[in-house]
Scaffold this active site. Sequence first.
Site, short mmCIF file in Angstrom:
data_model
loop_
_atom_site.label_atom_id
_atom_site.label_comp_id
_atom_site.label_asym_id
_atom_site.label_seq_id
_atom_site.Cartn_x
_atom_site.Cartn_y
_atom_site.Cartn_z
CB SER A 1 45.77 32.00 37.95
OG SER A 1 44.53 31.41 37.79
CE LYS B 1 45.57 33.14 43.45
NZ LYS B 1 45.92 32.42 42.20
CB SER C 1 42.43 32.18 40.27
OG SER C 1 43.79 31.81 40.44
N1 GLN Z 1 41.54 29.43 34.71
C1 GLN Z 1 42.24 28.21 34.96
C2 GLN Z 1 41.43 27.32 35.86
O1 GLN Z 1 40.36 27.71 36.23
C3 GLN Z 1 43.59 28.49 35.54
C4 GLN Z 1 43.54 28.85 36.96
C5 GLN Z 1 44.90 29.05 37.54
O2 GLN Z 1 45.87 29.30 36.83
N2 GLN Z 1 44.95 28.93 38.86
O3 GLN Z 1 41.83 26.25 36.22
#
Ligand code: GLN
Length: 488
Positions: free
Chosen positions: A179, A80, A155
């Site tokens: 994410s 990532k 994400s």
């Molecule tokens: N969807 C969550 C957020 O927008 C989690 C994102 C993540 O786990 N990086 O914060």
Amino acid sequence: MTQDLHTQTLTQLAAGLQRGEFSSVELVEALLGRIESFDQGLNAFVTVTADAALAAAGRADAARAAGNAGVLNGLPIVHKDIFCTKGITTTCGSRMLEHFVSPYDATVVERLAAAGAIVLGKTNMDEFAMGSSSETSYFGPVRNPWDRERSPGGSSGGSAAAVAGRLVPAATGTDTGGSIRQPAALTGTVGLKPTYGRVSRYGMVAFASSLDQAGVITRSTEDAALMLGVMAGFDERDSTSIDHPVPDYVAGLAGSLKGLRIGIVRQHFDAGLEEKCAAAVRESLAVLEAQGAILTEVDLPNLDLSVPTYYVVAPAECSSNLSRFDGVRFGHRAKDPQDLFDLYCRSRGEGFGAEVKRRIMTGTYVLSAGYYDAYYLKAQQVRQLIAEDFKKAFADVDIIAGPTSPTPAFRLGDKTDDPITMYLNDIYTIGANLAGLPGISTPCGFVDGLPVGLHLVGPHFGEETVLRCAHQYQQQTDWHQACPEGYQ
Ligand code: GLN
């Protein structure tokens, strides 16, 4: 013979390399070819490191010939684009870091490289990991190989799409509120988020430091176990890294589920969960029960507070972490500033996208004098209550099972105008982050042709249990082997 290499898991490829059926160079060439053919349609990659990967594959073949092969020797992976990689850009999906090249490798990157893994590139993601759809990236949205009009989740959507589309067998991801697990569910892959402190955060661009944790997206639990074994362990460069022995996760996959106590959270099946998803999850629980697991109901009374709590804590930490991007020390710098204030304002104004700005503003607000006690301190107290709910539940059960996500993959653009609907995607996953617990999502069926995930959460350092449970489930089902049409 090298024609079907992209269909194989990391574990199968490791065996093939070991038997000398193909070389790492051939394998890397085959997968770079897949990326070349399919990534235009997916936008899963921000950077492809073809030349460096081929050179590294050559070295891996030589190392094997010399009898020096590490556990991942010659095996292709991707990171990532939030993990710092020396000499390769680390963009975090942001214009702010579009040209940022780290002078060092993240610990995760270093450990995987030391085990012989070959990095094919860096994957696309929501900007600074803020999002659930991989649409907030400066580099454009990632598409889901199951339906390219739909989001792969986020994400870590680029990692998930790359693994689901058979462009690479394994990818790293990060999980602050879901994410890794949510995109795994939406793409029919396996996503493992370890216990907070299990894997070093050193060199991982920080979003919300008390919640962020590195993990993996793969197509099987064996591969997740293999990767975790390499990534996990104490790192003195991360002050929250925990010095706890790393078991042999692959060996731990064996063993029956007989007597395993699985807690089902009543609130998980309340309104909000799509009925067809609920049905798929219920069926998967019946499979576990047939394998000897004992299902009991557990209560997480404060579960509905987890999303609001998270959206105070995470923005607060993000506003602090992202203050370092000021156009001076890191990141995008605005042209021709009139003075220092103008430099700060315009660099940040131009460098960050709308969602990141929303979080910074919310976070700054909840930390400000006069509001700190009402919001931030209160959220910390509720976080403690949620952690205690889990603790109580784990007094009676070994694992908690439920859906990973309330719906299957949604259409790109469907939720971008409504942040709250987007935030509610993580209703089932955020609790594990607030409490620092390990969780895994494994494919458990389809709804209208789209994959659905089963979510398993364990107590602290319960990675072996969640992996074993998911693995034994995979021995009875083949959802995790399904391949999106056109990507065979
Ligand atoms: N969807 C969550 C957020 O927008 C989690 C994102 C993540 O786990 N990086 O914060």
